[in-house]
Structure formats: structure tokens, C-alpha cells
Design a protein around this motif. Structure first.
Motif, PDB file in Angstrom:
ATOM      1  N   GLY A 125       0.743  -1.217  -0.077  1.00 47.95           N
ATOM      2  CA  GLY A 125       0.027   0.020   0.107  1.00 47.95           C
ATOM      3  C   GLY A 125       0.658   1.226   0.086  1.00 47.95           C
ATOM      4  N   ARG A 126       0.371   2.267   0.434  1.00 39.69           N
ATOM      5  CA  ARG A 126       0.927   3.657   0.849  1.00 39.69           C
ATOM      6  C   ARG A 126       0.842   4.108   2.042  1.00 39.69           C
ATOM      7  NH1 ARG A 126      -0.955   7.503  -3.939  1.00 39.69           N
ATOM      8  NH2 ARG A 126      -2.918   6.300  -3.186  1.00 39.69           N
ATOM      9  N   GLY A 127       1.810   4.807   2.654  1.00 38.31           N
ATOM     10  CA  GLY A 127       1.721   5.308   3.669  1.00 38.31           C
ATOM     11  C   GLY A 127       2.706   6.763   3.933  1.00 38.31           C
ATOM     12  N   VAL A 128       2.180   7.684   4.693  1.00 40.43           N
ATOM     13  CA  VAL A 128       2.935   8.782   4.854  1.00 40.43           C
ATOM     14  C   VAL A 128       2.710   9.213   6.384  1.00 40.43           C
ATOM     15  CG1 VAL A 128       1.484  10.417   4.127  1.00 40.43           C
ATOM     16  CG2 VAL A 128       3.931  10.967   4.006  1.00 40.43           C
ATOM     17  N   TYR A 129       3.844   9.972   6.871  1.00 41.70           N
ATOM     18  CA  TYR A 129       4.144  10.242   8.426  1.00 41.70           C
ATOM     19  C   TYR A 129       3.901  11.909   8.489  1.00 41.70           C
ATOM     20  CZ  TYR A 129       4.849   5.551   9.508  1.00 41.70           C
ATOM     21  OH  TYR A 129       4.711   4.284   9.778  1.00 41.70           O
ATOM     22  N   PHE A 130       3.361  12.577   9.104  1.00 38.81           N
ATOM     23  CA  PHE A 130       3.577  14.231   9.233  1.00 38.81           C
ATOM     24  C   PHE A 130       2.996  14.409  10.558  1.00 38.81           C
ATOM     25  CE2 PHE A 130      -0.459  13.198   7.820  1.00 38.81           C
ATOM     26  CZ  PHE A 130      -1.628  13.662   8.367  1.00 38.81           C
ATOM     27  N   ASP A 131       3.565  15.721  11.141  1.00 44.81           N
ATOM     28  CA  ASP A 131       3.426  16.069  12.298  1.00 44.81           C
ATOM     29  C   ASP A 131       2.086  17.205  12.817  1.00 44.81           C
ATOM     30  OD1 ASP A 131       5.562  14.634  13.175  1.00 44.81           O
ATOM     31  OD2 ASP A 131       7.054  16.142  13.435  1.00 44.81           O
ATOM     32  N   ASP A 132       1.454  17.095  13.572  1.00 43.77           N
ATOM     33  CA  ASP A 132       0.514  18.020  13.924  1.00 43.77           C
ATOM     34  C   ASP A 132       1.031  19.358  14.510  1.00 43.77           C
ATOM     35  OD1 ASP A 132       0.316  17.685  16.653  1.00 43.77           O
ATOM     36  OD2 ASP A 132      -1.636  17.422  16.679  1.00 43.77           O
ATOM     37  N   PRO A 133       0.143  20.508  14.818  1.00 42.83           N
ATOM     38  CA  PRO A 133       0.904  21.389  15.652  1.00 42.83           C
ATOM     39  C   PRO A 133       1.446  21.229  17.005  1.00 42.83           C
ATOM     40  CG  PRO A 133      -1.204  22.186  14.595  1.00 42.83           C
ATOM     41  CD  PRO A 133      -1.085  20.623  14.530  1.00 42.83           C
ATOM     42  N   ASN A 134       1.161  20.314  17.486  1.00 47.49           N
ATOM     43  CA  ASN A 134       1.469  19.762  19.205  1.00 47.49           C
ATOM     44  C   ASN A 134       2.858  19.018  19.054  1.00 47.49           C
ATOM     45  OD1 ASN A 134      -0.623  21.191  20.439  1.00 47.49           O
ATOM     46  ND2 ASN A 134      -1.949  19.755  18.808  1.00 47.49           N
ATOM     47  N   GLY A 135       3.237  18.445  17.908  1.00 46.62           N
ATOM     48  CA  GLY A 135       4.609  17.499  17.802  1.00 46.62           C
ATOM     49  C   GLY A 135       3.847  15.980  17.740  1.00 46.62           C
ATOM     50  N   HIS A 136       2.439  15.703  17.771  1.00 41.55           N
ATOM     51  CA  HIS A 136       2.056  14.506  17.507  1.00 41.55           C
ATOM     52  C   HIS A 136       2.521  13.746  16.241  1.00 41.55           C
ATOM     53  CE1 HIS A 136      -0.033  14.576  21.266  1.00 41.55           C
ATOM     54  NE2 HIS A 136      -0.908  15.653  21.046  1.00 41.55           N
ATOM     55  N   VAL A 137       2.656  12.680  16.011  1.00 33.53           N
ATOM     56  CA  VAL A 137       2.966  12.168  14.716  1.00 33.53           C
ATOM     57  C   VAL A 137       1.693  11.551  13.931  1.00 33.53           C
ATOM     58  CG1 VAL A 137       4.270  10.477  13.261  1.00 33.53           C
ATOM     59  CG2 VAL A 137       5.428  11.607  15.359  1.00 33.53           C
ATOM     60  N   LEU A 138       1.220  11.872  13.050  1.00 32.11           N
ATOM     61  CA  LEU A 138      -0.053  11.501  12.289  1.00 32.11           C
ATOM     62  C   LEU A 138       0.570  10.705  11.158  1.00 32.11           C
ATOM     63  CD1 LEU A 138      -2.111  14.929  12.367  1.00 32.11           C
ATOM     64  CD2 LEU A 138      -1.944  12.942  13.978  1.00 32.11           C
ATOM     65  N   GLU A 139      -0.226   9.647  10.886  1.00 34.17           N
ATOM     66  CA  GLU A 139      -0.023   8.598   9.907  1.00 34.17           C
ATOM     67  C   GLU A 139      -1.163   8.503   8.917  1.00 34.17           C
ATOM     68  OE1 GLU A 139       1.511   4.242   9.123  1.00 34.17           O
ATOM     69  OE2 GLU A 139       1.384   4.892  11.131  1.00 34.17           O
ATOM     70  N   ILE A 140      -1.126   8.370   7.661  1.00 30.53           N
ATOM     71  CA  ILE A 140      -2.043   7.779   6.808  1.00 30.53           C
ATOM     72  C   ILE A 140      -1.516   6.507   6.261  1.00 30.53           C
ATOM     73  CG2 ILE A 140      -3.600   9.755   6.503  1.00 30.53           C
ATOM     74  CD1 ILE A 140      -2.421  10.331   3.799  1.00 30.53           C
ATOM     75  N   LEU A 141      -2.226   5.381   6.002  1.00 33.50           N
ATOM     76  CA  LEU A 141      -1.965   4.340   5.249  1.00 33.50           C
ATOM     77  C   LEU A 141      -3.018   3.725   4.665  1.00 33.50           C
ATOM     78  CD1 LEU A 141      -1.036   1.562   7.913  1.00 33.50           C
ATOM     79  CD2 LEU A 141      -2.067   3.549   8.597  1.00 33.50           C
TER      80      LEU A 141
END
Length: 133
Positions: free
Chosen positions: A107-123
Motif C-alpha cells: 500500500g502507501r503510507g506517509v507520516y507528518f506532524d501536527d501543531p503539537n508534535g504528535h505524529v500522524l500517519e495515513i496508510l
């Protein structure tokens, strides 16, 4: 007995801004305030309830990881919004492979940060569901 995750509390510097950030990127709505929380409802019935971090100003927030399983079409739309917003993104949770997506489990996945430093991921494929790169 059936056990389902119903909600989790997400610490934020500004709960309104943080909830709006997530909702806008994922194409969701911010729900009405509930007590001290600003919820973002995920289509599977789970809510992320944003709450301002207790303490003064910008107290340290422990980084958490939130992963969202999405369809291929939703991935394209969300990833497009990530790019349009000029957000830095990575192919890995350790933030070593910048500006790339991964193709784990076919599949595909990517990580990015929110304004609080939480790591968000979509996969697009759950871990362990296919081949790895």
C-alpha cells in the motif's frame, strides 16, 4: 464481549486549532464542543477529543502517534492537502526519509506532524497485510 475504542483524549496547545488542523487534512468535520473537549469524529465511530494541555502557555506535550487507515482515493486527497499546506512529510515514523511516502505491505503510507508534535500517519494497508518494501 465486543470491545471497541470509543474515544481518546489528545493533548493540545490550542484544542480548536488542533482539531481544525486534523479535520481539514482528513476531510472531516469538527464536532461541537463537549465539556472541555473539541471532538473530531472518525467515520468508524471513534472520536479524537482535543483538550488544552493543563499548565501555563506552551507546556511540554508528550508526542503520541495516531494512524488512520484510508482508501487509495482518500490517500490521494489527504496527501494532496498535506502537500498543498506545505507540510513536511516522511516515509517513516522516525522522520529519517523526508519528502517520500512508503509502500509497505503493498500500500502507501506517509507520516507528518501536527501543531503539537504528535505524529500522524495515513496508510492504505494495515501492517502485516501484504509485502514489505
Amino acid at each position: 464481549m465486543t470491545v471497541q475504542l470509543n474515544h481518546t483524549i489528545v493533548a493540545a496547545h490550542d484544542k480548536h486549532t488542533s482539531a481544525r488542523f486534523l479535520a481539514d487534512l482528513l476531510g472531516l468535520q469538527v464536532s461541537p464542543r463537549y465539556g472541555p473537549f473539541i471532538p473530531v469524529a472518525i467515520p468508524n465511530g471513534v472520536t479524537l477529543d482535543y483538550m488544552d494541555q493543563p499548565g501555563s502557555g506552551f507546556a511540554e506535550i508528550a508526542s503520541q502517534h495516531y494512524a488512520f487507515l484510508v482508501s487509495e482515493d482518500d490517500f490521494d486527497a489527504i496527501f494532496g492537502r498535506i502537500q498543498a499546506a506545505g507540510l513536511t512529510y516522511w516515509a517513516d515514523p522516525a522522520h529519517r526519509i523526508e519528502g517520500e511516502i512508503n509502500t509497505n505491505d503493498g500500500g502507501r503510507g506517509v507520516y507528518f506532524d501536527d501543531p503539537n508534535g504528535h505524529v500522524l500517519e495515513i496508510l492504505t494497508r494495515p501492517y502485516g497485510s501484504g509485502i514489505t518494501r
